[in-house]
Design a protein around this motif. Structure first.
Motif, PDB file in Angstrom:
ATOM      1  N   ALA A 101       0.826  -1.213   0.000  1.00  0.00           N
ATOM      2  CA  ALA A 101       0.000   0.000   0.000  1.00  0.00           C
ATOM      3  C   ALA A 101       0.857   1.260   0.000  1.00  0.00           C
ATOM      4  CB  ALA A 101      -0.928  -0.007   1.214  1.00  0.00           C
ATOM      5  N   GLU A 102       2.029   1.192   0.629  1.00  0.00           N
ATOM      6  CA  GLU A 102       2.878   2.373   0.745  1.00  0.00           C
ATOM      7  C   GLU A 102       3.802   2.566  -0.444  1.00  0.00           C
ATOM      8  OE1 GLU A 102       3.268   2.829   5.600  1.00  0.00           O
ATOM      9  OE2 GLU A 102       4.954   1.999   4.454  1.00  0.00           O
ATOM     10  N   HIS A 103       3.851   1.612  -1.368  1.00  0.00           N
ATOM     11  CA  HIS A 103       4.809   1.692  -2.469  1.00  0.00           C
ATOM     12  C   HIS A 103       4.147   1.637  -3.840  1.00  0.00           C
ATOM     13  CE1 HIS A 103       7.445   0.850   0.902  1.00  0.00           C
ATOM     14  NE2 HIS A 103       8.470   1.209   0.156  1.00  0.00           N
ATOM     15  N   MET A 104       2.866   1.969  -3.892  1.00  0.00           N
ATOM     16  CA  MET A 104       2.197   2.041  -5.185  1.00  0.00           C
ATOM     17  C   MET A 104       2.546   3.356  -5.879  1.00  0.00           C
ATOM     18  SD  MET A 104       0.550  -0.822  -5.464  1.00  0.00           S
ATOM     19  CE  MET A 104      -0.654  -0.572  -6.776  1.00  0.00           C
ATOM     20  N   LEU A 105       2.278   3.402  -7.145  1.00  0.00           N
ATOM     21  CA  LEU A 105       2.472   4.604  -7.955  1.00  0.00           C
ATOM     22  C   LEU A 105       1.621   5.749  -7.405  1.00  0.00           C
ATOM     23  CD1 LEU A 105       3.594   5.646 -10.805  1.00  0.00           C
ATOM     24  CD2 LEU A 105       1.366   4.928 -11.697  1.00  0.00           C
ATOM     25  N   ALA A 106       2.182   6.934  -7.306  1.00  0.00           N
ATOM     26  CA  ALA A 106       1.406   8.112  -6.910  1.00  0.00           C
ATOM     27  C   ALA A 106       0.774   8.740  -8.145  1.00  0.00           C
ATOM     28  CB  ALA A 106       2.299   9.126  -6.202  1.00  0.00           C
ATOM     29  N   ALA A 107      -0.433   9.263  -7.994  1.00  0.00           N
ATOM     30  CA  ALA A 107      -1.126   9.844  -9.147  1.00  0.00           C
ATOM     31  C   ALA A 107      -0.310  10.962  -9.789  1.00  0.00           C
ATOM     32  CB  ALA A 107      -2.499  10.356  -8.712  1.00  0.00           C
ATOM     33  N   ARG A 108       0.418  11.700  -8.979  1.00  0.00           N
ATOM     34  CA  ARG A 108       1.221  12.816  -9.519  1.00  0.00           C
ATOM     35  C   ARG A 108       2.372  12.326 -10.380  1.00  0.00           C
ATOM     36  NH1 ARG A 108       2.559  12.349  -4.151  1.00  0.00           N
ATOM     37  NH2 ARG A 108       4.744  11.827  -3.702  1.00  0.00           N
ATOM     38  N   ASP A 109       2.732  11.030 -10.289  1.00  0.00           N
ATOM     39  CA  ASP A 109       3.843  10.485 -11.059  1.00  0.00           C
ATOM     40  C   ASP A 109       3.432  10.017 -12.446  1.00  0.00           C
ATOM     41  OD1 ASP A 109       5.588  10.896  -8.936  1.00  0.00           O
ATOM     42  OD2 ASP A 109       5.125   8.946  -8.053  1.00  0.00           O
ATOM     43  N   ILE A 110       2.144  10.040 -12.751  1.00  0.00           N
ATOM     44  CA  ILE A 110       1.684   9.635 -14.082  1.00  0.00           C
ATOM     45  C   ILE A 110       2.071  10.720 -15.089  1.00  0.00           C
ATOM     46  CG2 ILE A 110      -0.338   9.100 -15.504  1.00  0.00           C
ATOM     47  CD1 ILE A 110      -1.682   8.013 -12.999  1.00  0.00           C
ATOM     48  N   ALA A 111       2.643  10.311 -16.197  1.00  0.00           N
ATOM     49  CA  ALA A 111       3.129  11.272 -17.203  1.00  0.00           C
ATOM     50  C   ALA A 111       1.979  12.148 -17.710  1.00  0.00           C
ATOM     51  CB  ALA A 111       3.761  10.518 -18.367  1.00  0.00           C
ATOM     52  N   SER A 112       2.250  13.418 -17.879  1.00  0.00           N
ATOM     53  CA  SER A 112       1.224  14.379 -18.300  1.00  0.00           C
ATOM     54  C   SER A 112       0.686  14.061 -19.694  1.00  0.00           C
ATOM     55  CB  SER A 112       1.781  15.797 -18.261  1.00  0.00           C
ATOM     56  OG  SER A 112       2.902  15.917 -19.125  1.00  0.00           O
ATOM     57  N   THR A 113       1.475  13.372 -20.522  1.00  0.00           N
ATOM     58  CA  THR A 113       1.003  13.030 -21.871  1.00  0.00           C
ATOM     59  C   THR A 113      -0.115  11.990 -21.839  1.00  0.00           C
ATOM     60  OG1 THR A 113       2.804  11.412 -22.003  1.00  0.00           O
ATOM     61  CG2 THR A 113       3.167  13.572 -23.013  1.00  0.00           C
ATOM     62  N   LEU A 114      -0.357  11.375 -20.679  1.00  0.00           N
ATOM     63  CA  LEU A 114      -1.449  10.404 -20.544  1.00  0.00           C
ATOM     64  C   LEU A 114      -2.714  11.047 -19.988  1.00  0.00           C
ATOM     65  CD1 LEU A 114       0.481   7.290 -19.166  1.00  0.00           C
ATOM     66  CD2 LEU A 114       0.103   8.006 -21.542  1.00  0.00           C
ATOM     67  N   GLY A 115      -2.683  12.359 -19.746  1.00  0.00           N
ATOM     68  CA  GLY A 115      -3.872  13.054 -19.278  1.00  0.00           C
ATOM     69  C   GLY A 115      -3.653  13.691 -17.912  1.00  0.00           C
ATOM     70  N   ASP A 116      -4.697  14.350 -17.433  1.00  0.00           N
ATOM     71  CA  ASP A 116      -4.673  15.041 -16.147  1.00  0.00           C
ATOM     72  C   ASP A 116      -5.458  14.200 -15.142  1.00  0.00           C
ATOM     73  OD1 ASP A 116      -4.326  16.872 -14.169  1.00  0.00           O
ATOM     74  OD2 ASP A 116      -5.749  18.341 -14.943  1.00  0.00           O
ATOM     75  N   TYR A 117      -4.796  13.720 -14.093  1.00  0.00           N
ATOM     76  CA  TYR A 117      -5.396  12.752 -13.181  1.00  0.00           C
ATOM     77  C   TYR A 117      -5.737  13.354 -11.827  1.00  0.00           C
ATOM     78  CZ  TYR A 117      -4.340   9.113 -16.510  1.00  0.00           C
ATOM     79  OH  TYR A 117      -4.326   8.344 -17.642  1.00  0.00           O
ATOM     80  N   LEU A 118      -6.746  12.774 -11.190  1.00  0.00           N
ATOM     81  CA  LEU A 118      -7.095  13.159  -9.836  1.00  0.00           C
ATOM     82  C   LEU A 118      -5.921  12.860  -8.913  1.00  0.00           C
ATOM     83  CD1 LEU A 118     -10.718  11.672  -9.656  1.00  0.00           C
ATOM     84  CD2 LEU A 118     -10.084  14.066 -10.026  1.00  0.00           C
ATOM     85  N   GLY A 119      -5.821  13.581  -7.817  1.00  0.00           N
ATOM     86  CA  GLY A 119      -4.701  13.394  -6.905  1.00  0.00           C
ATOM     87  C   GLY A 119      -4.793  12.146  -6.051  1.00  0.00           C
TER      88      GLY A 119
END
Length: 444
Positions: free
Chosen positions: A35-53
């Motif tokens: 649970a503590e080592h999953m991908l953070a939403a802010r780490d998703i590349a901007s070219t894939l869209g704008d994601y919720l936090g």
């Protein structure tokens, strides 16, 4: 997977002298790490869209199912099973609430060797995802075309990564389709999968491909990260939650031998909390619009469902709030709303030529009714009777729900049965709630 010491839970239980079944032998530290080592939403590349936090998380203990690489002319192509735990994170784009656009799944194995063997099998099978499939209707018209492709992806040096791309085209009515581009990376004793969903016909653009590569790199780095997440961050709260929920071993024998009924589910959200459901809309299309008894508040929600072979079922829900004050305010609102639960409501449901009558009865009590571990509680007892000309015998169900305020959390423990709940079962539910409150104390 790196192990995190988790002895503090047992020490605390000894200090307060809680009487409860023996603590579970489940690898709670593994759940915390995931649970503590999953991908953070802010780490998703901007070219894939704008994601919720925020993101939703599911934890599947004792996971044994295969997972699908692609669909081929001969059917779905799957890789071998053998995983111990799966962690699935769902990331939602701000402009699209229909389906998660990015999903991270981590399949954890019993050892590094087992994970490496599984990954080699995955690599061999991924090569078979390289064909074109045509679906046809009864008239022989081509309706969908699926093009599969695969290859290697350089995301992090020294970490082998392969990808599978399923490109769907709707031929007949040019309707929306959802292509998927998934990467698989071998990291220690786990396989990290990152999937990106797009809804435009045609191959991924170079920018999207690079975005998936960058997001895969971020997911690998997050899983390898040695430092703990920031205090009170979403990852830290999720980690604390999965380490402190009750397990089947915590349930008193009075409530039967329980097992996990579905994965642990954690989400950061603002929507309705139903205290009772007189009109039966909680799981209907009107769940967010129709009149209901409950409150709407932002919180982190943890759902943990257990089930015995027959009766009863045990449902634990925890609402985490950012402050003690926010939790108290929400609980006061629940107390005011709970009064509306007492009473009987009769509704009729019709469909496909059948008709059934549903009678729902609730009885609610405020904090004076039950005390759990010295904290205020609300009790809501419910029953449901379903009758109809097509039913051979009436269908009955009963529930006993206990909501308790414990500092910055509201703990909900609910027992449900097909027969009336006994006084001994109610006392056992209170004992289990006390155990849960002790385990799920406010974040340190």
């Amino acid at each position: 997977m790196r192990r995190i010491a988790f002895a503090v839970l047992t020490v605390f239980a000894l200090i307060v002298g809680v009487t409860a079944p023996a603590a579970s032998a489940e690898p709670r530290s593994d759940y915390v790490y995931g649970a503590e080592h999953m991908l953070a939403a802010r780490d998703i590349a901007s070219t894939l869209g704008d994601y919720l936090g925020t993101f939703d998380l599911e934890v599947w203990p004792d996971y044994r199912s295969d997972f699908t690489l692609c669909s081929t002319a001969s059917g779905a192509l799957t890789t071998i099973s053998g995983t111990q735990t799966e962690f699935a994170g769902y990331y939602w784009r701000k402009d699209d609430g229909e389906r998660a656009r990015v999903v991270e799944s981590v399949y954890q194995f019993a050892s590094v060797k087992a994970a490496a063997n599984a990954f080699r099998t995955l690599q061999r099978k991924a090569v078979l995802c390289a064909d074109m499939i045509e679906d046809t209707d009864e008239a022989g018209n081509v309706t969908f075309v699926t093009v599969n492709s695969n290859g290697k992806l350089a995301a992090v040096a020294g970490v082998p990564t392969v990808y599978v791309h399923e490109d769907f085209t709707n031929v007949l009515d040019d309707g929306k389709v959802y292509d998927t581009f998934s990467t698989y990376s071998l990291v220690d004793d786990g396989i990290v999968q990152v999937s990106f969903r797009r809804d435009v016909d045609g191959s991924l653009t170079p920018a999207e491909t690079q975005g998936v590569r960058a997001t895969t790199r971020a997911a690998i780095r997050a899983w390898e990260r040695s430092r703990a997440p920031a205090r009170r961050s979403l990852a830290a709260n999720y980690g604390y939650a999965v380490g402190h929920v009750i397990s089947p071993a915590d349930v008193p024998t009075t409530l039967g031998r329980q097992k996990l009924a579905r994965p642990l589910r954690l989400s950061a959200q603002t929507d309705r909390i139903f205290l009772c459901d007189p009109q039966g809309i909680q799981y209907s299309d009107d769940s967010q619009t129709g009149p209901y008894v409950g409150i709407t508040v932002p919180r982190i929600q943890v759902d943990n469902a257990l089930q015995s072979r027959a009766d009863p079922g045990v449902q634990q829900t925890v609402y985490e709030f950012p402050t003690v004050g926010a939790a108290r305010s929400a609980f006061r609102s629940m107390q005011r709303q709970a009064v509306r639960c007492t009473g009987t409501t009769t509704t009729t449901s019709e469909g496909d030529g059948t008709s059934v009558t549903i009678q729902r009865t609730y009885r609610a009590g405020r904090e004076a009714a039950v005390k759990v571990a010295g904290v205020p509680s609300i009790v809501i007892a419910g029953s449901q009777l379903v009758t109809g000309p097509e039913l051979d015998t009436p269908s009955e169900s009963y529930s006993y729900k206990l909501l308790s305020l414990s500092r910055a959390n509201i703990m909900v423990m609910e027992v449900s049965k097909s027969s009336a709940i006994t006084s001994k079962e109610r006392r056992s539910t209170q004992q289990l709630a006390q155990r849960a409150i002790t385990m799920f104390r406010e974040l340190a």
